[in-house]
Design an enzyme around this catalytic site. Structure first.
Site, short mmCIF file in Angstrom:
data_model
loop_
_atom_site.label_atom_id
_atom_site.label_comp_id
_atom_site.label_asym_id
_atom_site.label_seq_id
_atom_site.Cartn_x
_atom_site.Cartn_y
_atom_site.Cartn_z
N ASN A 42 -3.11 -2.73 -13.99
CA ASN A 42 -2.17 -1.90 -13.24
C ASN A 42 -2.77 -1.52 -11.89
O ASN A 42 -3.98 -1.33 -11.76
CB ASN A 42 -1.72 -0.66 -14.02
CG ASN A 42 -2.84 0.20 -14.55
OD1 ASN A 42 -3.93 -0.29 -14.85
ND2 ASN A 42 -2.59 1.48 -14.67
N ILE A 43 -1.91 -1.49 -10.89
CA ILE A 43 -2.33 -1.19 -9.52
C ILE A 43 -1.41 -0.09 -9.00
O ILE A 43 -0.23 -0.32 -8.75
CB ILE A 43 -2.22 -2.45 -8.63
CG1 ILE A 43 -3.04 -3.61 -9.23
CG2 ILE A 43 -2.69 -2.13 -7.21
CD1 ILE A 43 -2.83 -4.95 -8.55
N GLU A 44 -1.98 1.11 -8.92
CA GLU A 44 -1.16 2.26 -8.52
C GLU A 44 -1.12 2.40 -7.00
O GLU A 44 -1.87 1.75 -6.28
CB GLU A 44 -1.70 3.53 -9.19
CG GLU A 44 -1.59 3.42 -10.71
CD GLU A 44 -1.96 4.68 -11.46
OE1 GLU A 44 -2.57 5.58 -10.86
OE2 GLU A 44 -1.62 4.74 -12.66
N GLU A 55 1.14 -5.97 -16.84
CA GLU A 55 1.85 -7.14 -17.37
C GLU A 55 2.52 -7.92 -16.26
O GLU A 55 2.51 -9.15 -16.22
CB GLU A 55 2.93 -6.71 -18.38
CG GLU A 55 2.43 -5.95 -19.58
CD GLU A 55 2.43 -4.45 -19.38
OE1 GLU A 55 1.96 -3.96 -18.33
OE2 GLU A 55 2.89 -3.74 -20.29
N CYS A 86 6.49 -1.46 -20.77
CA CYS A 86 7.63 -0.64 -20.34
C CYS A 86 8.89 -1.52 -20.26
O CYS A 86 8.82 -2.75 -20.35
CB CYS A 86 7.33 0.00 -18.99
SG CYS A 86 7.48 -1.13 -17.59
N1 THU Z 1 1.60 0.83 -17.01
C1 THU Z 1 1.34 -0.50 -17.19
O1 THU Z 1 0.43 -1.06 -16.56
N2 THU Z 1 2.11 -1.19 -18.09
C2 THU Z 1 3.16 -0.67 -18.79
O2 THU Z 1 3.85 -1.38 -19.50
C3 THU Z 1 3.45 0.77 -18.67
C4 THU Z 1 2.65 1.54 -17.70
C5 THU Z 1 0.79 1.59 -16.03
C6 THU Z 1 1.54 2.00 -14.81
C7 THU Z 1 0.77 3.22 -14.35
O3 THU Z 1 -0.29 2.80 -13.51
C8 THU Z 1 0.16 3.78 -15.65
O4 THU Z 1 0.31 2.77 -16.61
C9 THU Z 1 0.84 5.05 -16.12
O5 THU Z 1 2.20 4.90 -16.23
#
Ligand code: THU
Length: 129
Positions: A42-44, A55, A86
């Site tokens: 994940n990359i915020e 994903e 998600c």
């Molecule tokens: N996140 C994912 O990487 N995959 C998911 O299916 C749900 C959420 C990440 C996004 C965000 O950086 C962190 O989890 C919290 O929501």
């Protein structure tokens, strides 16, 4: 590759997560039908809506390299809950491979496995495509 090996790749990928806001690191490892593997984390972003899930990073990497048929994806998230994809990630998976396997691990150990059809039984479909 065994489920466990794919899950280990997802866990390794989570180490590259950029998650300063949620502090929740996620990793994914995507297996293509021909055996190629793509990983993602994940990359915020400070503009929170611009954040991208692990994903989709893995899937977009694969599609951009010419791969569109997937057999399995392993997802690892820290903590005590199994890390399920998600809704947006389920829809993106379904665009390419409705019957893929989704392995969901958690930091405290173990994993659960689903077919995408179980997680997204009635996907949105664009017209007659
Ligand atoms: N996140 C994912 O990487 N995959 C998911 O299916 C749900 C959420 C990440 C996004 C965000 O950086 C962190 O989890 C919290 O929501």
């Amino acid at each position: 590759m065994t489920d466990r090996e794919l899950l280990n790749l997802a866990k390794e990928a989570s180490e590259n997560a950029y998650a300063p806001y949620s502090r929740f690191k996620v990793g994914a490892a995507l297996e293509c039908m021909d055996g190629r593997i793509f990983t993602g984390c994940n990359i915020e972003n400070g503009a929170l809506g611009s954040t991208m899930c692990a994903e989709r990073v893995a899937i977009y990497k694969a599609v951009s390299e010419g791969e569109k048929h997937f057999s399995r994806i392993a997802i690892y998230g820290e903590g005590e809950e199994y890390c399920l994809p998600c809704g947006a990630c389920r829809q993106v998976m379904g665009e390419f491979s409705q019957d893929m396997e989704v392995l969901c691990a958690r930091g405290s150990g173990g994993y659960v496995s689903y077919r995408l059809k179980e997680l997204l039984p009635h996907p949105f479909k664009f017209g007659n495509f």
